[in-house]
Design a protein around this motif. Structure first.
Motif, PDB file in Angstrom:
ATOM      1  N   UNK A   4      40.206  27.589  42.131  1.00 20.56           N
ATOM      2  CA  UNK A   4      38.802  27.943  42.338  1.00 20.56           C
ATOM      3  C   UNK A   4      38.343  27.610  43.753  1.00 20.56           C
ATOM      4  N   UNK A   5      37.303  28.291  44.177  1.00 25.46           N
ATOM      5  CA  UNK A   5      36.700  28.057  45.482  1.00 25.46           C
ATOM      6  C   UNK A   5      35.185  28.145  45.332  1.00 25.46           C
ATOM      7  N   UNK A   6      34.501  27.142  45.829  1.00 29.72           N
ATOM      8  CA  UNK A   6      33.044  27.080  45.743  1.00 29.72           C
ATOM      9  C   UNK A   6      32.455  27.141  47.140  1.00 29.72           C
ATOM     10  N   UNK A   7      31.461  27.992  47.325  1.00 27.64           N
ATOM     11  CA  UNK A   7      30.759  28.098  48.601  1.00 27.64           C
ATOM     12  C   UNK A   7      29.357  27.511  48.435  1.00 27.64           C
ATOM     13  N   UNK A   8      28.984  26.634  49.348  1.00 26.35           N
ATOM     14  CA  UNK A   8      27.639  26.053  49.331  1.00 26.35           C
ATOM     15  C   UNK A   8      27.022  26.180  50.718  1.00 26.35           C
ATOM     16  N   UNK A   9      25.823  26.742  50.764  1.00 29.91           N
ATOM     17  CA  UNK A   9      25.024  26.758  51.991  1.00 29.91           C
ATOM     18  C   UNK A   9      23.991  25.647  51.856  1.00 29.91           C
ATOM     19  N   UNK A  10      24.061  24.653  52.722  1.00 31.98           N
ATOM     20  CA  UNK A  10      23.109  23.546  52.717  1.00 31.98           C
ATOM     21  C   UNK A  10      22.017  23.813  53.733  1.00 31.98           C
ATOM     22  N   UNK A  11      20.799  23.555  53.340  1.00 31.15           N
ATOM     23  CA  UNK A  11      19.680  23.684  54.285  1.00 31.15           C
ATOM     24  C   UNK A  11      18.889  22.383  54.287  1.00 31.15           C
ATOM     25  N   UNK A  12      18.827  21.770  55.469  1.00 29.56           N
ATOM     26  CA  UNK A  12      18.086  20.524  55.668  1.00 29.56           C
ATOM     27  C   UNK A  12      16.889  20.843  56.566  1.00 29.56           C
ATOM     28  N   UNK A  13      15.697  21.012  55.996  1.00 28.87           N
ATOM     29  CA  UNK A  13      14.533  21.370  56.809  1.00 28.87           C
ATOM     30  C   UNK A  13      14.201  20.290  57.835  1.00 28.87           C
ATOM     31  N   UNK A  14      13.467  20.674  58.872  1.00 29.27           N
ATOM     32  CA  UNK A  14      12.964  19.698  59.830  1.00 29.27           C
ATOM     33  C   UNK A  14      12.113  18.674  59.084  1.00 29.27           C
ATOM     34  N   UNK A  15      12.314  17.400  59.412  1.00 27.03           N
ATOM     35  CA  UNK A  15      11.665  16.326  58.654  1.00 27.03           C
ATOM     36  C   UNK A  15      10.669  15.576  59.549  1.00 27.03           C
ATOM     37  N   UNK A  16       9.463  15.290  59.044  1.00 24.94           N
ATOM     38  CA  UNK A  16       8.475  14.554  59.847  1.00 24.94           C
ATOM     39  C   UNK A  16       8.931  13.154  60.235  1.00 24.94           C
ATOM     40  N   UNK A  17       9.755  12.510  59.388  1.00 25.71           N
ATOM     41  CA  UNK A  17      10.255  11.166  59.689  1.00 25.71           C
ATOM     42  C   UNK A  17      11.652  11.012  59.077  1.00 25.71           C
ATOM     43  N   UNK A  18      12.696  11.411  59.801  1.00 24.50           N
ATOM     44  CA  UNK A  18      14.060  11.361  59.258  1.00 24.50           C
ATOM     45  C   UNK A  18      14.532   9.960  58.875  1.00 24.50           C
ATOM     46  N   UNK A  19      13.892   8.928  59.400  1.00 26.34           N
ATOM     47  CA  UNK A  19      14.333   7.561  59.102  1.00 26.34           C
ATOM     48  C   UNK A  19      14.077   7.161  57.660  1.00 26.34           C
TER      49      UNK A  19
END
Length: 341
Positions: free
Chosen positions: A188-203
């Motif tokens: 099997x093969x799994x494809x995942x597109x990850x989206x990390x939106x811009x964050x106001x405070x990444x910490x």
């Protein structure tokens, strides 16, 4: 659909409380140094024996390496990221029919990791689907964006071909019989597109928590924005993007099959003040595969098995729970000396 942070991030001026991790788990404001020692391997520029040697050493020492000159075109690498990002820019009415209603939905958007059960949500949405063989799955993929099926169809085939070549080299390096990782173990093969939106405070947030991948092999196209961090000697190090490179990492199943000779390294993803889209392809066993240390790599006297036998479906159930609770799922399958005697 309101659970997708990517649908709300353009109106979010501060991090919602449900995404804020406790101080001991959040990344904080500490600068994480780049990892300049993770191997960069030239796939087509090395003699096959040297290529095998470098892949094996990287898989034993780090569990990670970056692969350049790998044969997947720069145009296709870029198109995959562009079209992948377009998926998250679709109108909500187009995304609604692909919103994942549960773990058994094969193709769809998913909010966070386990949105319903997790205590704090992760700053990440994904779109996922199976992709091998392509002809069995492509008609379930989105027809919008217009180029999605064409681009991801070609990409799926090319990445799988590359992944199997890497697995063949690992197979030889371990001394296993030819083709050991083909068929059921890489069915099997799994494809995942990850989206990390811009964050106001990444910490305050995490894109993904500390974890090891539960499959066989990961090939990550991470684009130009950093966010991936690997744990080495109890220190987090940033895996800085290289142009047109794959980040390849060993998964839990390879660590177990190799009886601990190969390393499935812990890693995490942090957010950023700019958005980040990545495309990851997992090569994975069939759900009913029996996983255990390869019999030719173990003997009871000098190299006893370190892990129990189990089915891949059983492991995935354990992995989901362990990820949510911050535990190490591998410990559940380890054989302690008293059990082995």
């Amino acid at each position: 659909m309101e659970k997708l942070i990517s649908n709300r991030c353009n109106i979010v001026e501060s991090v919602p409380e449900s995404y804020i991790f406790p101080p001991e788990r959040r990344p904080g404001k500490q600068v994480v140094p780049p990892c300049n020692t993770i191997p960069v391997i030239d796939f087509q520029g090395l003699h096959p024996m040297e290529l095998q040697h470098q892949i094996m050493k990287a898989s034993q020492d780090y569990g990670f390496f970056q692969l350049i000159n790998h044969g997947v075109s720069l145009e296709l690498m870029k198109d995959t990221l562009i079209v992948g990002k377009e998926v998250f820019e679709l109108p909500e009415k187009d995304k609604e029919k692909f919103y994942s209603k549960g773990p058994k939905q094969n193709c769809g958007f998913k909010a966070s990791v386990d949105y319903t059960n997790e205590k704090v949500h992760y700053w990440r949405d994904n779109f996922h689907h199976p992709c091998h063989p392509v002809e069995d799955h492509i008609h379930h993929w989105p027809s919008n964006p217009p180029r999605y099926r064409e681009v991801f169809g070609r990409y799926s085939i090319e990445v799988r071909k590359l992944g199997l070549q890497i697995l063949d080299l690992i197979c030889e390096g371990l001394g296993l019989e030819s083709g050991y990782f083909r068929e059921g173990l890489s069915q099997n093969q799994l494809m995942i597109i990850n989206h990390y939106p811009a964050c106001p405070d990444p910490s305050l947030v995490l894109g993904l928590p500390k974890h090891g991948d539960p499959f066989l092999l990961t090939l990550l196209n991470q684009g130009e924005v950093s966010g991936l961090q690997v744990l080495k000697d109890q220190q987090w190090l940033s895996v800085e993007p290289l142009p047109n490179a794959f980040v390849v990492n060993i998964n839990h199943m390879l660590q177990i099959i190799s009886n601990g000779k190969l390393k499935s390294a812990d890693h995490r993803v942090v957010a950023s003040s700019v958005e980040r889209t990545t495309v990851v392809s997992f090569i994975q066993p069939s759900i009913d595969s029996c996983i255990e240390p390869a019999k030719s790599l173990v003997n009871e006297s000098s190299n006893p098995p370190l892990y129990k036998s189990f089915t891949f479906s059983d492991f995935m159930t354990t992995h989901t729970t362990a990820l949510r609770e911050g535990k190490d799922e591998l410990e559940h399958y380890m054989i302690i000396p008293s059990q082995a005697s």
